[in-house]
Design an enzyme around this catalytic site. Structure first.
Site, PDB file in Angstrom:
ATOM      1  CE  LYS A   1      -3.818   2.149   2.387  1.00 53.90           C
ATOM      2  NZ  LYS A   1      -3.587   3.576   2.052  1.00 53.90           N
TER       3      LYS A   1
ATOM      4  NE  ARG B   1      -7.381   4.715  -6.402  1.00 54.52           N
ATOM      5  CZ  ARG B   1      -8.303   3.761  -5.539  1.00 54.52           C
ATOM      6  NH1 ARG B   1      -8.685   3.880  -4.743  1.00 54.52           N
ATOM      7  NH2 ARG B   1      -8.796   2.727  -6.465  1.00 54.52           N
TER       8      ARG B   1
ATOM      9  CD  GLU C   1      -0.857   4.968   4.457  1.00 54.15           C
ATOM     10  OE1 GLU C   1      -1.502   5.506   5.185  1.00 54.15           O
ATOM     11  OE2 GLU C   1      -1.540   4.590   3.293  1.00 54.15           O
TER      12      GLU C   1
ATOM     13  CE  LYS D   1      -5.769  -3.729  -4.616  1.00 54.07           C
ATOM     14  NZ  LYS D   1      -5.023  -2.946  -5.692  1.00 54.07           N
TER      15      LYS D   1
ATOM     16  CE  LYS E   1      -8.965   1.955   4.769  1.00 52.59           C
ATOM     17  NZ  LYS E   1      -9.206   3.190   4.449  1.00 52.59           N
TER      18      LYS E   1
HETATM   19  P1  ATP Z   1     -10.254   5.783   2.298  1.00 52.91           P
HETATM   20  O1  ATP Z   1     -10.475   6.380   3.718  1.00 52.91           O
HETATM   21  O2  ATP Z   1     -11.505   6.473   1.717  1.00 52.91           O
HETATM   22  O3  ATP Z   1     -10.203   4.507   2.288  1.00 52.91           O
HETATM   23  P2  ATP Z   1      -8.124   7.131   1.919  1.00 52.91           P
HETATM   24  O4  ATP Z   1      -7.779   7.897   0.593  1.00 52.91           O
HETATM   25  O5  ATP Z   1      -7.855   7.601   3.171  1.00 52.91           O
HETATM   26  O6  ATP Z   1      -9.286   6.475   1.534  1.00 52.91           O
HETATM   27  P3  ATP Z   1      -6.573   4.657   2.609  1.00 52.91           P
HETATM   28  O7  ATP Z   1      -7.584   4.522   3.425  1.00 52.91           O
HETATM   29  O8  ATP Z   1      -5.264   5.395   3.023  1.00 52.91           O
HETATM   30  O9  ATP Z   1      -6.991   5.933   1.416  1.00 52.91           O
HETATM   31  O10 ATP Z   1      -6.585   3.364   1.400  1.00 52.91           O
HETATM   32  C1  ATP Z   1      -6.818   3.451   0.191  1.00 52.91           C
HETATM   33  C2  ATP Z   1      -5.915   4.291  -0.691  1.00 52.91           C
HETATM   34  O11 ATP Z   1      -4.506   3.818  -0.636  1.00 52.91           O
HETATM   35  C3  ATP Z   1      -6.311   4.361  -2.342  1.00 52.91           C
HETATM   36  O12 ATP Z   1      -7.316   5.249  -2.440  1.00 52.91           O
HETATM   37  C4  ATP Z   1      -4.844   4.583  -3.040  1.00 52.91           C
HETATM   38  O13 ATP Z   1      -4.932   6.021  -3.316  1.00 52.91           O
HETATM   39  C5  ATP Z   1      -3.853   4.085  -1.920  1.00 52.91           C
HETATM   40  N1  ATP Z   1      -3.173   2.846  -2.440  1.00 52.91           N
HETATM   41  C6  ATP Z   1      -2.017   2.507  -2.237  1.00 52.91           C
HETATM   42  N2  ATP Z   1      -1.332   1.489  -2.843  1.00 52.91           N
HETATM   43  C7  ATP Z   1      -2.424   0.724  -3.367  1.00 52.91           C
HETATM   44  C8  ATP Z   1      -2.681  -0.518  -3.944  1.00 52.91           C
HETATM   45  N3  ATP Z   1      -1.798  -1.473  -4.147  1.00 52.91           N
HETATM   46  N4  ATP Z   1      -4.005  -0.694  -4.396  1.00 52.91           N
HETATM   47  C9  ATP Z   1      -5.013   0.195  -4.137  1.00 52.91           C
HETATM   48  N5  ATP Z   1      -4.929   1.359  -3.520  1.00 52.91           N
HETATM   49  C10 ATP Z   1      -3.706   1.773  -3.001  1.00 52.91           C
END
Ligand code: ATP
Length: 634
Positions: free
Chosen positions: A297, A302, A449, A454, A474
């Site tokens: 991650k 994004r 992170e 998936k 996640k």
């Molecule tokens: P939310 O809290 O709405 O889930 P966020 O923007 O706070 O979104 P996170 O909770 O940190 O995001 O986790 C999802 C995000 O992780 C994705 O929106 C993407 O930007 C990021 N990401 C990083 N690596 C990946 C990966 N391998 N596959 C999918 N997403 C990834």
């Protein structure tokens, strides 16, 4: 759930009043009366009924006006990626109200502090005003066109021009029109018209406008309404553009819509989102016999990268904002990553800050120092690398329904990893818990992170636009100790600083968004985790958003935490905390656990500003309730 199918649309529509005739533009009064009815109920079904009635009438009498009506119901001017927004500041709106009603700014401000809604202040000011002659009735076409013109005004003397245009509309307003006009200009109607409600009403209106509808059996009516709603929502998920959907809806039968409105590069999809997980065994419980895959991650932003078949490349953010101007350096390089057989595509990626010497990822904080607008390639100091993790469209074909195993195969076979620029997300496909733990540890050593886990194959492994799906989990490093995810919360107010913080805000009042009530509910006061530099930035950024009184959609409770200054809801903080507790002062999720108390965060700590999140896109009150309930001691 669908609206009362026995309702007679023609009888209801008489209530819309006005002598609106066929092929004439839709009177603005018709729209505002519908808004009023929606505002006067909290029942989703009733709101949907009012909208269906309006849409059916528009489709029958003035179909060419439907697009504007739909945009005005969701209070937008165009698709998100075109970036044209309202959100006119209160002082400008007050100036226009003062000029059009002859009232003083002081009187308006006093009223505003008392009433808390500028729309109502405008309406009341108009009612008390005497006019010599009756103005020509406003039409939705004219109001929409003028709203667009106002949003497009920029540069010198644009403020005065905006006031003039708003004044021009205000003088022609009758009844409740001024109220909704001002709210539209503010950028938020807040009368229960969530986009999903509008979509579902639109689909139902298409079915109910059929002259045979009243003769159908109840079962047939319900089936048709349900199918139409599913179709329209599916269409919108892959092509979120009313500019394309509404004309198609008027031209083709609804069952042809999915084939007429297909996804395409150039129109960003709402990204698929993930569910937080607190432990590795939870992953195994979730997926049980299903195949899954783990990926790093990456901690960046994004980026959805599009290439049309004629070669135009664009990059969109998590909010469908066009970020191409932010990443001119990337746009320039993408050509090198594409295999000759690859023509058009949509990639789902993460952009991370990159150390070109050490060839490694840099922390997110570095990426956030990069300018967001007007980036000139020669001035770029923070390099960016892209990690591709999904392919949603390739060579003229949507891949949304393909399982992830196939989408990843196509991603790897259609693009070329390029040193310091483009890499495929690192992955590992074992379901052994020890392997996953090792992979997680290594991901953290590599400045990530944590992991994304998936669903890999079969029916559950499709791409689900806009959905927070359990097919994507996640796992962040901090989850494993203590509380699950960090939260993204909206800054509602601030407290003046003391001592070392004298010239800046020393603490902030935060809130979470409740999509059901369309309110921001207070959740905590925060003063920890800020550097001096960030406090200065926040002071500068927030000073222009100060408002004289809390918004009418701020839920503060009976024992409110009262800050020294209130803000418009614009700035979003990412925050972590020790735990969550029930509170008589804070209102997050009020009514969900306790009828009058909400949830508050204990020992909240500031992590960063989330520039890429809209205030309504932040952690919802429902998620806060889940976090509360998931605590081991509850
Ligand atoms: P939310 O809290 O709405 O889930 P966020 O923007 O706070 O979104 P996170 O909770 O940190 O995001 O986790 C999802 C995000 O992780 C994705 O929106 C993407 O930007 C990021 N990401 C990083 N690596 C990946 C990966 N391998 N596959 C999918 N997403 C990834």
């Amino acid at each position: 759930m669908y609206i009362r199918t026995e309702m007679s649309i023609s009888k209801e529509s008489a209530l819309l009043g006005t002598n609106w005739k066929k092929d004439e533009p839709v009177p603005y009064a018709v729209l505002c009366r519908t808004f009023e009815k929606c505002e006067n109920t909290t029942k989703r079904l009733e709101i949907t009924e009012y909208l269906v009635t309006l849409f059916v009438q528009v489709m029958r009498l003035s179909p060419s006006g439907l697009l504007e009506i739909v945009y005005m119901c969701i209070n937008k001017l165009c698709p998100d990626y075109e970036g044209l927004e309202l959100g006119i500041g209160e002082s400008l709106l007050m100036k226009a109200i003062a000029k059009s009603t002859g009232r003083t700014m002081k009187a308006l401000k006093d009223d505003y502090i008392l009433i808390g809604d500028l729309g109502t202040v405008a309406k009341n000011s108009k009612t008390s005003q005497r006019t010599l002659f009756r103005p020509k009735p406003l039409t939705t076409v004219h109001v929409f066109k003028t709203l667009k013109e106002i949003a497009q005004l920029s540069g010198q003397s644009s403020q005065n021009k905006k006031v003039d245009k708003i004044q021009g509309l205000l003088v022609a307003c009758l009844e409740n029109e001024a109220k909704y006009l001002i709210r539209q200009l503010e950028g938020k109607l807040r009368i229960g018209l969530a986009e999903q409600t509008v979509l579902s009403a639109l689909a139902q209106a298409v079915v109910m406008k059929n002259p045979e509808f009243d003769k159908w059996k109840q079962q047939k009516k319900e089936e048709q309404l349900s199918t139409a709603t599913d179709i329209l929502k599916a269409v919108y998920n892959q092509l979120p553009s009313y500019d394309m959907i509404v004309p198609a809806l008027l031209q083709y039968p609804i069952d042809e819509l999915l084939s007429k409105c297909t996804m395409r590069p150039g129109i960003p999809l709402k990204p698929m989102l993930a569910h937080p997980t607190k432990s590795l065994p939870e992953i195994l419980d979730r997926f049980q016999d299903q195949k899954f895959t783990c990926e790093y991650k990456y901690d960046g932003e994004r980026a959805q990268i599009h290439r049309t078949s004629d070669g135009k490349i664009s990059i969109y953010s998590r909010n469908s904002e066009d970020m191409s101007v932010r990443y001119p350096d990337i746009i320039d390089k993408i050509k090198k990553w594409i295999k000759p057989t690859t023509t058009s595509f949509i990639l789902d990626c993460e952009a991370v800050a990159w150390d070109i010497e050490k060839e490694c990822i840099l922390p997110f904080q570095i990426l956030s120092t990069r300018k967001r607008k007007d980036v000139k390639e020669e001035e770029i100091t923070v390099r960016v690398a892209i990690y591709g993790f999904d392919c949603l469209y390739l060579n003229g074909k949507s891949l949304l329904q393909e399982p992830f195993v196939e989408r990843r195969r196509l991603l790897h076979s259609s693009f070329i990893e390029t040193k310091n620029e483009f890499y495929f997300a690192t992955h590992m496909d074992s379901n052994d818990i020890a392997d996953i733990q090792t992979f997680l540890d290594v991901s953290i050593e590599n400045n990530c992170e944590g992991l994304m886990v998936k669903s890999y194959d079969g029916d559950h492994a499709t791409y689900e636009p806009s959905k927070r799906s359990r097919n994507w989990l996640k796992v962040k490093k901090d989850y494993l100790h203590g509380l699950g995810d960090s939260m993204d919360l909206v800054v509602m107010g601030a407290y003046h600083g003391r001592g070392k913080r004298t010239n800046v805000y020393g603490g902030f009042l935060l809130g979470c968004y409740d999509p059901e009530s369309e309110e921001y509910q207070t959740i905590c006061k925060i003063g920890t985790g800020f550097s001096e530099e960030i406090l200065k930035t926040l002071y500068d950024q927030l000073s222009s958003h100060v408002i004289p009184a809390p918004k009418r959609f701020y839920c503060l409770g009976d024992n409110p935490a009262t800050p020294d200054v209130w803000f418009d809801p614009v700035v979003v903080f990412e925050v972590k905390c020790a735990d969550l507790s029930i509170s008589p002062t804070y209102m997050a999720g009020v009514g969900q656990i306790n009828p009058s108390k909400g949830i508050s965060l204990r020992f909240p700590r500031f992590i960063r500003i989330r520039e890429d999140k809209d205030p309504e896109d932040t952690t919802s009150s429902g998620q806060i309730v889940d976090f509360y309930l998931q605590q081991p001691n509850i």
